[in-house]
Write a protein that holds these residues in place. Structure first.
Motif, PDB file in Angstrom:
ATOM      1  N   VAL A  85     -46.596   4.550  26.815  1.00 22.60           N
ATOM      2  CA  VAL A  85     -45.702   4.445  27.962  1.00 22.60           C
ATOM      3  C   VAL A  85     -45.727   5.750  28.738  1.00 22.60           C
ATOM      4  N   GLU A  86     -45.922   5.642  30.055  1.00 21.44           N
ATOM      5  CA  GLU A  86     -45.850   6.781  30.953  1.00 21.44           C
ATOM      6  C   GLU A  86     -44.882   6.449  32.080  1.00 21.44           C
ATOM      7  N   PRO A  87     -44.402   7.433  32.826  1.00 15.32           N
ATOM      8  CA  PRO A  87     -43.496   7.136  33.946  1.00 15.32           C
ATOM      9  C   PRO A  87     -44.145   6.203  34.961  1.00 15.32           C
ATOM     10  N   GLY A  88     -43.557   5.037  35.123  1.00 15.63           N
ATOM     11  CA  GLY A  88     -44.041   4.083  36.118  1.00 15.63           C
ATOM     12  C   GLY A  88     -45.190   3.204  35.692  1.00 15.63           C
ATOM     13  N   ARG A  89     -45.759   3.419  34.514  1.00 14.32           N
ATOM     14  CA  ARG A  89     -46.853   2.576  34.057  1.00 14.32           C
ATOM     15  C   ARG A  89     -46.965   2.634  32.538  1.00 14.32           C
ATOM     16  N   TYR A 100     -44.734  -0.550  36.486  1.00 16.09           N
ATOM     17  CA  TYR A 100     -43.393  -1.122  36.398  1.00 16.09           C
ATOM     18  C   TYR A 100     -42.427  -0.274  37.220  1.00 16.09           C
ATOM     19  N   ASP A 101     -41.352  -0.932  37.677  1.00 17.10           N
ATOM     20  CA  ASP A 101     -40.212  -0.216  38.241  1.00 17.10           C
ATOM     21  C   ASP A 101     -39.109  -0.069  37.205  1.00 17.10           C
ATOM     22  N   GLN A 102     -38.922  -1.107  36.397  1.00 14.20           N
ATOM     23  CA  GLN A 102     -38.010  -1.056  35.248  1.00 14.20           C
ATOM     24  C   GLN A 102     -38.743  -1.658  34.046  1.00 14.20           C
ATOM     25  N   LEU A 103     -38.488  -1.077  32.886  1.00 13.36           N
ATOM     26  CA  LEU A 103     -39.207  -1.488  31.673  1.00 13.36           C
ATOM     27  C   LEU A 103     -38.225  -1.691  30.536  1.00 13.36           C
ATOM     28  N   VAL A 302     -36.412   9.531  29.368  1.00 17.87           N
ATOM     29  CA  VAL A 302     -37.278   8.910  30.378  1.00 17.87           C
ATOM     30  C   VAL A 302     -36.410   8.121  31.349  1.00 17.87           C
ATOM     31  N   LYS A 303     -36.957   7.835  32.516  1.00 22.25           N
ATOM     32  CA  LYS A 303     -36.233   7.087  33.534  1.00 22.25           C
ATOM     33  C   LYS A 303     -36.725   5.645  33.603  1.00 22.25           C
ATOM     34  N   SER A 304     -35.784   4.769  33.922  1.00 18.87           N
ATOM     35  CA  SER A 304     -36.090   3.356  34.194  1.00 18.87           C
ATOM     36  C   SER A 304     -36.663   2.627  32.983  1.00 18.87           C
ATOM     37  N   VAL A 305     -36.333   3.085  31.784  1.00 19.83           N
ATOM     38  CA  VAL A 305     -36.807   2.422  30.561  1.00 19.83           C
ATOM     39  C   VAL A 305     -35.604   2.140  29.674  1.00 19.83           C
ATOM     40  N   TRP A 306     -35.505   0.909  29.184  1.00 16.88           N
ATOM     41  CA  TRP A 306     -34.470   0.482  28.257  1.00 16.88           C
ATOM     42  C   TRP A 306     -35.132  -0.030  26.977  1.00 16.88           C
ATOM     43  N   ALA A 307     -34.363  -0.133  25.903  1.00 17.56           N
ATOM     44  CA  ALA A 307     -34.880  -0.678  24.645  1.00 17.56           C
ATOM     45  C   ALA A 307     -33.792  -1.500  23.979  1.00 17.56           C
TER      46      ALA A 307
END
Length: 502
Positions: A85-89, A100-103, A302-307
């Motif tokens: 996982v990287e920021p935005g992809r 992705y915009d949100q993951l 990280v931003k825009s990532v949930w689990a």
């Protein structure tokens, strides 16, 4: 934001948490307001009717294809898994980059490899293994020793108690031989997370069945035996790899283990899975590899990532808890994508009934083996089917008449309700924002190497497919040649007697 101005939401995972989040997001976001991509390695999600025992029932499992869920929610389905996982992809195992915009990460926990000879009891149970164990008990003509082992990281330790109770009652009802069933646990109080009342109820059930929990028992695989005289280590290893060891020497009976450092031997050794986190590169994890999140299920650092689900450090692994987190994460994602949804903190609650008198009912109602071995009334936890989320349960019920969206009755027992704290407070260690320059370079080099490996694997799979196609074409050419020659032969063109004399 994607090129078309529509946010792209990616969900990684194919279990209850991922699919509950998918259904929730589609409730809040129309297709023209968000594009959703589901990445999952599995093609189907298995379930049994909600009124049955998931772990122990032996009737066929029902399956729902992920493709049907994706089609119903206007989501794109990618049959793959996440590697980085990287920021935005993110990078998939197949070597593809997906933006992705949100993951949402809901890829579940991983099971550690069991030592050789141990019988693994997977998270969703193994009905055929249970039938085999019951058959071994019924057919026993001499004393046999069976053990059920609960490691600390099993995720749902109650399954070990239920399995031991079922085997103990089967031994009493079906076997004339001396069959001993032992229940071992690595921790001192495996059910402490459910509270003292739950521990007392289960302890009473064990006493009624003549079982005793041997807590604080660490079980390990014994070291390999030294090679016999005249054999060096290389010869022994070579023989083992080539499969000659078993043919040259009779295999020892039973399964050897180390119990508290002392060598012991069991005829059957059944172990619940020891789980670990996915340790996904690019995300902060705790020391066990679980994804570190805050009270809103956002991944730390990280931003825009949930689990959500079993990949997070929940004390218990249960679909009810997983879908509660999924609901929380989906609310945050939908709000970030512009929906009028209020994000909320996650407080998963596990609610159920510990059934009283299960041991007595087994003894009085099942003097012989029940047809199909359906011990639904003899397990400890109710509802034993591990009820899914409200959206996913309704989705199943509309497509499978065997699934019951409502639980119409309940057994007598002790009501249990446990609220779990936010996982961020449970030994979570987010990645440090300040790192040495050389560490960053090492990490970048490692990521670059990993990407090259994935790319090579992708090329290798493509080459294998091309080779298969070439081999198939060559096979067809041979078949065509053989058919032509056969026709010519039948017409007399290839008969030597008909050839002109030189």
């Amino acid at each position: 934001m994607s090129a078309r101005g529509i946010p792209k939401i990616v969900i990684a995972g194919g279990g209850p948490a991922a699919l509950e989040a998918l259904l929730a997001l589609r409730d809040w976001l129309e297709p023209n307001r968000a594009r959703i991509c589901l990445i999952a390695p599995n093609r189907t999600l298995g379930h049994r009717p909600l009124s049955s025992v998931v772990e122990f029932a032996t009737h066929p499992e029902h399956e729902l294809s992920l493709a049907s869920i994706a089609a119903a929610t206007d989501a794109k389905l990618v049959s793959d898994s996440v590697a980085l996982v990287e920021p935005g992809r993110l990078l998939t195992r197949d070597g593809s980059w997906i933006t992705y915009d949100q993951l949402l990460i809901a890829i579940g926990a991983f099971e550690r490899r069991l030592p050789r000879g141990w019988i693994g009891w997977p998270a969703q149970g193994d009905p055929q293994a249970l039938l085999g164990l019951i058959g071994d008990i019924a057919d026993a003509t001499s004393a046999i020793r069976i053990s059920v082992y609960i490691p600390d990281s099993s995720g749902w330790p109650l399954a070990g108690y239920e399995l031991a109770l079922i085997l103990a009652h089967a031994a009493r009802a079906e076997s004339a031989a001396d069959v001993s069933v032992e229940l071992l646990a690595e921790g001192s109080r495996p059910l402490a997370v459910l509270g003292e009342r739950a521990e007392a109820v289960v302890e009473a059930e064990l006493r009624a069945a003549g079982l005793e929990l041997q807590a604080g028992t660490r079980v390990e695989e014994p070291p390999p035996a030294a090679p016999r005289g005249g054999e060096d280590w290389m010869s022994a290893l070579t023989a083992r790899v080539l499969g000659r060891t078993a043919a040259q020497r009779p295999a020892p009976t039973g399964v050897p283990v180390l119990v508290r450092g002392e060598r012991a031997r069991f005829d059957r050794f059944v172990a619940l899975p020891a789980n670990r986190g996915p340790a996904l590169p690019g995300l902060g994890t705790d020391r066990h590899g679980y994804v570190a999140i805050d009270e809103h299920c956002r991944v730390l650092g990280v931003k825009s990532v949930w689990a959500a689900g079993d990949c997070t450090p929940l004390a218990l692994k249960h679909s009810t808890l997983a879908v509660a987190q999924a609901e929380c994460a989906a609310a945050g994602i939908a709000a970030a994508a512009g929906a009028e949804v209020e994000p909320h903190a996650s407080e998963p609650v596990l609610t159920g009934i510990l059934v009283s008198g299960a041991a007595a009912r087994w003894s009085t109602e099942n003097a012989s083996r029940p047809a199909g071995l359906e011990p639904a009334a003899h397990c400890l936890w109710w509802p034993s089917g591990k009820v899914l989320g409200r959206r996913l349960a309704r989705f199943f019920a509309r497509r499978d008449r065997a699934a019951r969206p409502l639980l119409l009755g309940h057994p007598h027992g002790t009501a249990i309700q446990v609220t779990f704290p936010p996982p961020a407070t449970v030994d979570a260690r987010p990645p440090s924002p300040a790192r040495e320059d050389n560490a960053i370079e090492v990490e970048r080099a490692h990521d670059a190497f990993q990407r090259r490996v994935f790319a090579l694997q992708r090329v290798e799979r493509a080459a294998e497919r091309q080779l298969e196609e070439m081999e198939e074409e060559l096979r067809r050419a041979h078949e065509r040649s053989a058919e032509v020659l056969a026709r010519l032969n039948a017409a007399g063109y290839l008969v030597k007697d008909d050839l002109p004399m030189g």
